[in-house]
Scaffold this motif. Structure first.
Motif, PDB file in Angstrom:
ATOM      1  N   ALA A 318      19.947  64.444  27.918  1.00 21.43           N
ATOM      2  CA  ALA A 318      19.573  65.823  28.224  1.00 21.43           C
ATOM      3  C   ALA A 318      19.883  66.197  29.649  1.00 21.43           C
ATOM      4  O   ALA A 318      20.295  67.317  29.942  1.00 21.43           O
ATOM      5  CB  ALA A 318      18.084  66.053  27.930  1.00 21.43           C
ATOM      6  N   ARG A 321      23.439  67.357  30.055  1.00 21.66           N
ATOM      7  CA  ARG A 321      23.954  68.440  29.223  1.00 21.66           C
ATOM      8  C   ARG A 321      24.121  69.701  30.051  1.00 21.66           C
ATOM      9  O   ARG A 321      23.336  69.983  30.939  1.00 21.66           O
ATOM     10  CB  ARG A 321      22.993  68.753  28.062  1.00 21.66           C
ATOM     11  CG  ARG A 321      23.006  67.715  26.952  1.00 21.66           C
ATOM     12  CD  ARG A 321      21.941  68.080  25.939  1.00 21.66           C
ATOM     13  NE  ARG A 321      21.895  67.111  24.861  1.00 21.66           N
ATOM     14  CZ  ARG A 321      22.462  67.272  23.687  1.00 21.66           C
ATOM     15  NH1 ARG A 321      23.154  68.355  23.437  1.00 21.66           N
ATOM     16  NH2 ARG A 321      22.364  66.356  22.760  1.00 21.66           N
ATOM     17  N   GLY A 324      22.586  75.194  27.537  1.00 19.90           N
ATOM     18  CA  GLY A 324      22.948  75.778  26.266  1.00 19.90           C
ATOM     19  C   GLY A 324      23.967  74.975  25.500  1.00 19.90           C
ATOM     20  O   GLY A 324      24.399  75.394  24.431  1.00 19.90           O
ATOM     21  N   ALA A 326      23.957  72.425  23.474  1.00 19.85           N
ATOM     22  CA  ALA A 326      23.259  71.526  22.576  1.00 19.85           C
ATOM     23  C   ALA A 326      23.943  71.406  21.239  1.00 19.85           C
ATOM     24  O   ALA A 326      23.479  70.709  20.361  1.00 19.85           O
ATOM     25  CB  ALA A 326      21.827  72.008  22.380  1.00 19.85           C
ATOM     26  N   GLY A 347      15.579  70.227  21.467  1.00 21.57           N
ATOM     27  CA  GLY A 347      15.662  70.639  22.862  1.00 21.57           C
ATOM     28  C   GLY A 347      15.250  69.521  23.792  1.00 21.57           C
ATOM     29  O   GLY A 347      14.775  68.464  23.359  1.00 21.57           O
ATOM     30  N   PRO A 348      15.444  69.725  25.108  1.00 15.56           N
ATOM     31  CA  PRO A 348      15.028  68.726  26.103  1.00 15.56           C
ATOM     32  C   PRO A 348      13.516  68.540  26.076  1.00 15.56           C
ATOM     33  O   PRO A 348      12.758  69.496  25.922  1.00 15.56           O
ATOM     34  CB  PRO A 348      15.495  69.328  27.432  1.00 15.56           C
ATOM     35  CG  PRO A 348      16.513  70.361  27.065  1.00 15.56           C
ATOM     36  CD  PRO A 348      16.112  70.881  25.727  1.00 15.56           C
ATOM     37  N   PHE A 354      16.606  64.256  25.120  1.00 12.49           N
ATOM     38  CA  PHE A 354      16.815  65.378  24.203  1.00 12.49           C
ATOM     39  C   PHE A 354      16.368  64.910  22.817  1.00 12.49           C
ATOM     40  O   PHE A 354      16.766  63.842  22.354  1.00 12.49           O
ATOM     41  CB  PHE A 354      18.291  65.780  24.190  1.00 12.49           C
ATOM     42  CG  PHE A 354      18.561  67.061  23.451  1.00 12.49           C
ATOM     43  CD1 PHE A 354      18.785  67.066  22.089  1.00 12.49           C
ATOM     44  CD2 PHE A 354      18.589  68.270  24.127  1.00 12.49           C
ATOM     45  CE1 PHE A 354      19.034  68.244  21.409  1.00 12.49           C
ATOM     46  CE2 PHE A 354      18.827  69.460  23.460  1.00 12.49           C
ATOM     47  CZ  PHE A 354      19.052  69.450  22.096  1.00 12.49           C
TER      48      PHE A 354
END
Length: 366
Positions: A318, A321, A324, A326, A347-348, A354
């Motif tokens: 995460a 990244r 957005g 993902a 999500g994180p 993540f």
């Protein structure tokens, strides 16, 4: 992008060696000829150094790069002799060493680094450098040479790992397409052949036995409907989707990419209707880990929690990244799980990990 950052940071480091001496020429001595000469030399060294580093980062090595390295070394070793070793020009002796192991083969680089380490104290004493400055130059040469080699080596390793991840992701997509093509061929090939045979039989009895023709047409309609149903099952993944198979394949692909991932224990066996939506979650999560993160480990957990079957997939990518980034398939997964009456979140977590979490009811939604 990364290569540009590496070159820029290296240029800033080299500027820290040369700019203090150049500033002394410009602000204190104020000799236009000396200032112009020193500025031109510093600009040429930084520009040529950055160019050679960039080309080698891009694996565009050439025999002529040795001449560029030689030119940098001549200029850097001539500057203290021409402008005086004091006021920082002695630092120029270390500047070319960062390119030695980048431009030259490793064995030659070791020999050249050793020779410069031996010659530098002799040259430094001849220039009148203080003993501490000479000691600094001698210790800095092998360190700078190794640092330049390690910098380029790590960059190439990271690039190769990124390419391997992309290739694994493409391979996973290709395998899925092959599976789909095989299933489609097996189902439609047999069904269409049977339809063709029934149609031939109906044609033979067209004039002699209308009742037989009606029977054959009825069979053709039944087989056509069955074929349509089978194709829909293939498209939806019902015929080949098994949560255990998908998780085994996911863990194998991630381990091949160098990501630590153990196959999870699945007990008790989830109900049949839960395999398809949770299998899609496993597929999309594996693709996102490979394409959109730099994870080093991935944890997969399957458990039964009351009336729900839960699947959680967590990785440590995460923090690396992009915002957005993902994976666009997560929105589709949310729709699939919602259609099955379940819950979905991705999500994180906040600790650099993540997490993708999906839950499907034990009882089929009616």
């Amino acid at each position: 992008m990364i290569a540009t950052i590496v070159v820029a940071m290296t240029a800033l480091t080299l500027a820290g060696f040369l700019l203090p001496a150049l500033g002394y020429e410009l602000l204190t001595r104020r000799d236009p000829v000396r200032a112009a000469f020193s500025a031109a030399c510093v600009a040429a060294v930084l520009g040529l150094y950055g160019r050679l580093l960039w080309l080698n980062l891009m694996r565009r090595t050439a025999h002529g790069h040795r001449y560029g390295l030689a030119a940098i070394a001549v200029v850097c070793w001539a500057l203290p002799a021409l402008l005086g070793a004091g006021h920082g020009w002695g630092n120029a002796l270390v500047v070319p060493t960062g390119l030695i192991a980048v431009v030259l083969p490793l064995r030659q680089a070791v020999g050249v680094t050793a020779a410069m380490t031996v010659l530098t104290p002799v040259y430094g004493v001849a220039l009148g450098l203080p003993a501490l400055s000479v000691l600094y130059e001698v210790s800095g040469i092998p360190l700078a040479s190794f640092s330049g080699y390690a910098q380029v080596w790590f960059f190439h390793v990271v690039q190769e790992l990124r390419e391997a991840r992309a290739e694994l992701a493409r391979s996973a997509v290709g395998e899925e397409r092959l599976r789909f093509a095989r299933d489609l061929h097996d189902v439609l090939g047999h069904s269409l052949q049977a339809v063709a045979l029934r149609a031939e039989v109906a044609e033979r009895y067209l004039e002699r036995d209308p009742g037989r023709v009606r029977k054959e047409l009825t069979e053709i309609q039944t087989m056509a409907r069955d074929s349509v149903r089978d194709v829909r099952e293939i498209v939806r993944g019902y015929r080949a989707t098994s949560l255990r198979t998908e998780l085994d394949g996911m863990s194998a692909v991630l381990r091949a990419a160098g990501i630590r991932c153990e196959r999870p224990e699945i007990a008790p066996e989830p109900p049949a209707h839960a395999h398809e939506p949770l299998g899609w979650v496993a597929r999309e999560a594996a693709t996102n880990v490979l394409r959109h993160s730099s994870a080093t480990w991935c944890l997969i957990e399957v458990r039964t929690d009351g009336a729900l079957v839960r699947l959680e997939i967590t990785n440590d990518g995460a923090a690396r990244r992009a915002a957005g980034d993902a994976g666009s398939g997560l929105a589709g997964l949310a729709e699939r799980i919602a259609a099955a009456g379940g819950e979905f979140a991705a999500g994180p977590v906040g600790d650099g990990t993540f997490r993708v979490a999906a839950a499907v009811p034990m009882e089929r939604k009616t």
